[in-house]
Motif scaffolding. Structure first.
Motif, PDB file in Angstrom:
ATOM      1  N   ASP A  59      -1.097  -4.799  -5.221  1.00 44.13           N
ATOM      2  CA  ASP A  59      -0.766  -3.375  -5.155  1.00 44.13           C
ATOM      3  C   ASP A  59      -2.096  -2.625  -5.148  1.00 44.13           C
ATOM      4  O   ASP A  59      -2.685  -2.369  -6.193  1.00 44.13           O
ATOM      5  N   ILE A  60      -2.572  -2.286  -3.951  1.00 43.85           N
ATOM      6  CA  ILE A  60      -3.890  -1.667  -3.826  1.00 43.85           C
ATOM      7  C   ILE A  60      -3.814  -0.448  -2.903  1.00 43.85           C
ATOM      8  O   ILE A  60      -2.821  -0.252  -2.198  1.00 43.85           O
ATOM      9  N   VAL A  70       0.840  -1.191   0.000  1.00 43.00           N
ATOM     10  CA  VAL A  70       0.000   0.000   0.000  1.00 43.00           C
ATOM     11  C   VAL A  70       0.878   1.246   0.000  1.00 43.00           C
ATOM     12  O   VAL A  70       1.963   1.249   0.572  1.00 43.00           O
ATOM     13  N   GLY A  71       0.388   2.296  -0.640  1.00 43.71           N
ATOM     14  CA  GLY A  71       1.121   3.556  -0.635  1.00 43.71           C
ATOM     15  C   GLY A  71       0.553   4.484  -1.687  1.00 43.71           C
ATOM     16  O   GLY A  71      -0.051   4.027  -2.659  1.00 43.71           O
ATOM     17  N   PRO A  72       0.734   5.791  -1.524  1.00 42.83           N
ATOM     18  CA  PRO A  72       0.170   6.743  -2.473  1.00 42.83           C
ATOM     19  C   PRO A  72       0.804   6.657  -3.856  1.00 42.83           C
ATOM     20  O   PRO A  72       1.928   6.174  -4.012  1.00 42.83           O
ATOM     21  N   SER A  73       0.073   7.126  -4.846  1.00 38.30           N
ATOM     22  CA  SER A  73       0.565   7.147  -6.220  1.00 38.30           C
ATOM     23  C   SER A  73       1.866   7.933  -6.298  1.00 38.30           C
ATOM     24  O   SER A  73       1.978   9.032  -5.753  1.00 38.30           O
ATOM     25  N   GLY A  74       2.877   7.348  -6.960  1.00 35.79           N
ATOM     26  CA  GLY A  74       4.159   8.016  -7.123  1.00 35.79           C
ATOM     27  C   GLY A  74       5.191   7.683  -6.077  1.00 35.79           C
ATOM     28  O   GLY A  74       6.338   8.139  -6.147  1.00 35.79           O
ATOM     29  N   TYR A  77       1.054  -7.185   5.247  1.00 31.32           N
ATOM     30  CA  TYR A  77       0.708  -5.828   4.809  1.00 31.32           C
ATOM     31  C   TYR A  77       1.894  -4.886   5.000  1.00 31.32           C
ATOM     32  O   TYR A  77       2.467  -4.803   6.093  1.00 31.32           O
ATOM     33  N   VAL A  78       2.235  -4.161   3.927  1.00 30.68           N
ATOM     34  CA  VAL A  78       3.353  -3.213   3.970  1.00 30.68           C
ATOM     35  C   VAL A  78       2.881  -1.866   3.434  1.00 30.68           C
ATOM     36  O   VAL A  78       2.227  -1.802   2.389  1.00 30.68           O
ATOM     37  N   PHE A  79       3.205  -0.801   4.155  1.00 28.78           N
ATOM     38  CA  PHE A  79       2.874   0.551   3.715  1.00 28.78           C
ATOM     39  C   PHE A  79       4.148   1.257   3.280  1.00 28.78           C
ATOM     40  O   PHE A  79       5.116   1.328   4.043  1.00 28.78           O
ATOM     41  N   ILE A  80       4.166   1.774   2.047  1.00 26.79           N
ATOM     42  CA  ILE A  80       5.315   2.495   1.521  1.00 26.79           C
ATOM     43  C   ILE A  80       5.034   3.990   1.595  1.00 26.79           C
ATOM     44  O   ILE A  80       4.040   4.467   1.033  1.00 26.79           O
ATOM     45  N   GLN A  81       5.894   4.729   2.278  1.00 30.43           N
ATOM     46  CA  GLN A  81       5.736   6.168   2.440  1.00 30.43           C
ATOM     47  C   GLN A  81       6.787   6.931   1.650  1.00 30.43           C
ATOM     48  O   GLN A  81       7.916   6.450   1.489  1.00 30.43           O
ATOM     49  N   PRO A  82       6.462   8.136   1.193  1.00 31.51           N
ATOM     50  CA  PRO A  82       7.482   8.995   0.582  1.00 31.51           C
ATOM     51  C   PRO A  82       8.294   9.679   1.676  1.00 31.51           C
ATOM     52  O   PRO A  82       7.838   9.769   2.827  1.00 31.51           O
ATOM     53  N   PRO A  83       9.481  10.187   1.370  1.00 25.29           N
ATOM     54  CA  PRO A  83      10.260  10.916   2.378  1.00 25.29           C
ATOM     55  C   PRO A  83       9.526  12.155   2.871  1.00 25.29           C
ATOM     56  O   PRO A  83       9.649  12.537   4.028  1.00 25.29           O
ATOM     57  N   SER A  84       8.752  12.777   1.965  1.00 23.67           N
ATOM     58  CA  SER A  84       7.992  13.972   2.310  1.00 23.67           C
ATOM     59  C   SER A  84       6.923  14.204   1.252  1.00 23.67           C
ATOM     60  O   SER A  84       6.997  13.643   0.147  1.00 23.67           O
ATOM     61  N   ILE A  85       5.948  15.030   1.559  1.00 24.47           N
ATOM     62  CA  ILE A  85       4.905  15.380   0.597  1.00 24.47           C
ATOM     63  C   ILE A  85       5.498  16.132  -0.602  1.00 24.47           C
ATOM     64  O   ILE A  85       5.168  15.817  -1.756  1.00 24.47           O
ATOM     65  N   PRO A  86       6.394  17.131  -0.386  1.00 19.68           N
ATOM     66  CA  PRO A  86       6.992  17.816  -1.545  1.00 19.68           C
ATOM     67  C   PRO A  86       7.755  16.870  -2.476  1.00 19.68           C
ATOM     68  O   PRO A  86       7.719  17.032  -3.696  1.00 19.68           O
ATOM     69  N   GLU A  87       8.445  15.879  -1.900  1.00 21.12           N
ATOM     70  CA  GLU A  87       9.185  14.933  -2.742  1.00 21.12           C
ATOM     71  C   GLU A  87       8.232  14.070  -3.547  1.00 21.12           C
ATOM     72  O   GLU A  87       8.494  13.767  -4.722  1.00 21.12           O
ATOM     73  N   LEU A  88       7.121  13.690  -2.947  1.00 21.99           N
ATOM     74  CA  LEU A  88       6.125  12.910  -3.676  1.00 21.99           C
ATOM     75  C   LEU A  88       5.575  13.719  -4.846  1.00 21.99           C
ATOM     76  O   LEU A  88       5.419  13.197  -5.959  1.00 21.99           O
ATOM     77  N   GLU A  89       5.304  14.999  -4.621  1.00 27.90           N
ATOM     78  CA  GLU A  89       4.791  15.855  -5.698  1.00 27.90           C
ATOM     79  C   GLU A  89       5.829  15.983  -6.807  1.00 27.90           C
ATOM     80  O   GLU A  89       5.485  15.972  -7.996  1.00 27.90           O
ATOM     81  N   PHE A 140       7.183 -14.948  -6.960  1.00 29.21           N
ATOM     82  CA  PHE A 140       6.098 -13.982  -6.886  1.00 29.21           C
ATOM     83  C   PHE A 140       5.261 -13.955  -8.149  1.00 29.21           C
ATOM     84  O   PHE A 140       5.730 -14.270  -9.245  1.00 29.21           O
ATOM     85  N   GLY A 141       4.020 -13.556  -7.962  1.00 26.12           N
ATOM     86  CA  GLY A 141       3.126 -13.314  -9.077  1.00 26.12           C
ATOM     87  C   GLY A 141       2.327 -12.075  -8.768  1.00 26.12           C
ATOM     88  O   GLY A 141       1.973 -11.830  -7.604  1.00 26.12           O
ATOM     89  N   PHE A 142       2.058 -11.259  -9.772  1.00 25.55           N
ATOM     90  CA  PHE A 142       1.379  -9.993  -9.561  1.00 25.55           C
ATOM     91  C   PHE A 142      -0.108 -10.128  -9.827  1.00 25.55           C
ATOM     92  O   PHE A 142      -0.511 -10.586 -10.906  1.00 25.55           O
ATOM     93  N   SER A 143      -0.911  -9.751  -8.849  1.00 28.98           N
ATOM     94  CA  SER A 143      -2.353  -9.727  -9.037  1.00 28.98           C
ATOM     95  C   SER A 143      -2.699  -8.499  -9.871  1.00 28.98           C
ATOM     96  O   SER A 143      -2.499  -7.368  -9.430  1.00 28.98           O
ATOM     97  N   VAL A 144      -3.168  -8.713 -11.073  1.00 28.06           N
ATOM     98  CA  VAL A 144      -3.482  -7.607 -11.970  1.00 28.06           C
ATOM     99  C   VAL A 144      -4.852  -7.036 -11.611  1.00 28.06           C
ATOM    100  O   VAL A 144      -5.871  -7.718 -11.717  1.00 28.06           O
ATOM    101  N   SER A 145      -4.863  -5.789 -11.155  1.00 32.26           N
ATOM    102  CA  SER A 145      -6.098  -5.134 -10.749  1.00 32.26           C
ATOM    103  C   SER A 145      -6.925  -4.709 -11.959  1.00 32.26           C
ATOM    104  O   SER A 145      -6.415  -4.597 -13.074  1.00 32.26           O
ATOM    105  N   HIS A 146      -8.185  -4.457 -11.708  1.00 31.56           N
ATOM    106  CA  HIS A 146      -9.068  -3.891 -12.716  1.00 31.56           C
ATOM    107  C   HIS A 146      -9.189  -2.383 -12.484  1.00 31.56           C
ATOM    108  O   HIS A 146      -9.139  -1.918 -11.341  1.00 31.56           O
ATOM    109  N   THR A 147      -9.374  -1.637 -13.547  1.00 28.88           N
ATOM    110  CA  THR A 147      -9.622  -0.209 -13.419  1.00 28.88           C
ATOM    111  C   THR A 147     -10.475   0.279 -14.579  1.00 28.88           C
ATOM    112  O   THR A 147     -10.424  -0.289 -15.679  1.00 28.88           O
TER     113      THR A 147
END
Length: 205
Positions: free
Chosen positions: A110-111, A19-23, A129-141, A41-48
């Protein structure tokens, strides 16, 4: 890496929910896991219901479907989880997970955080369950803008959702996630992710 073994002698591998925000770099970390351990490993392909981005392939990056069809399949109970994100629907079908699990490998999901909560609260899958965080909001942007694929409106919307997702992830904390990893350095983040995978998925209880 090797899978755990069931009492019947077959293999049962715990799925990995990332889990983690886009980017934030989830896709890059998943690709690194697959590259270094191609048979584990195998990747669960999501629908969108959103349109493909340049270079994305149907059935590989996502199953790109019409909104009406996905809404009908959700109503028919074919989805483990789903969520409305950025004016589109994203979801994980039971079939997508079963297709990977049938191969005896770890299914990576990856959800978003809404989906992770739905999966965990449903009790239908025992996952790590693993949460991926960015170093900061500005870096994510900066990373989102660096893609060059988003309109200003889309970047603004993604940043709003990312802020909410990060706040929710921090609130859930270690009571929900097996690990919270700050992706400030790819190699370091990967080693931490791999450690979680070895301890929580591929080490027999």
């Amino acid at each position: 890496m090797s899978a755990t073994t069931t009492s019947s002698g077959g293999t049962r591998v715990k799925p990995l929910v990332i889990v983690g925000p886009s980017g934030v770099g989830k896709g890059t970390l998943i690709e690194k896991l697959n590259k270094n351990h191609p048979n584990s490993f195998g990747f669960s392909v999501s629908h969108t219901t959103r349109d493909p981005r340049p270079g994305e392939e149907n059935g590989v990056h996502y199953h790109f479907v019409e909104k009406s069809l996905m809404e009908q399949e959700i109503a028919d109970g074919k989805f483990l989880e789903h969520a409305n994100v950025h004016l589109n629907i994203y979801g994980t079908s039971f079939k997508a997970v079963d297709d990977v699990a049938s191969k005896g490998v770890c299914c990576i999901l990856d959800i978003d955080i809404q989906g992770a909560e739905i999966v965990k609260n449903s009790g239908k899958l025992d996952c790590a369950y693993v949460f991926i965080q960015p170093p900061s909001i500005p870096e994510l942007e900066r990373r989102l803008r660096g893609r060059g694929t988003e309109t200003e409106e889309a970047v603004t919307k993604r940043m709003q959702n990312a802020t909410k997702e990060i706040e929710r992830g921090e609130k859930l904390g270690s009571a929900f996630f097996d690990a919270i990893i700050v992706n400030d350095d790819l190699d370091s983040a990967y080693e931490k992710l791999k450690d979680v995978v070895v301890r929580r998925i591929f080490t027999p209880a």
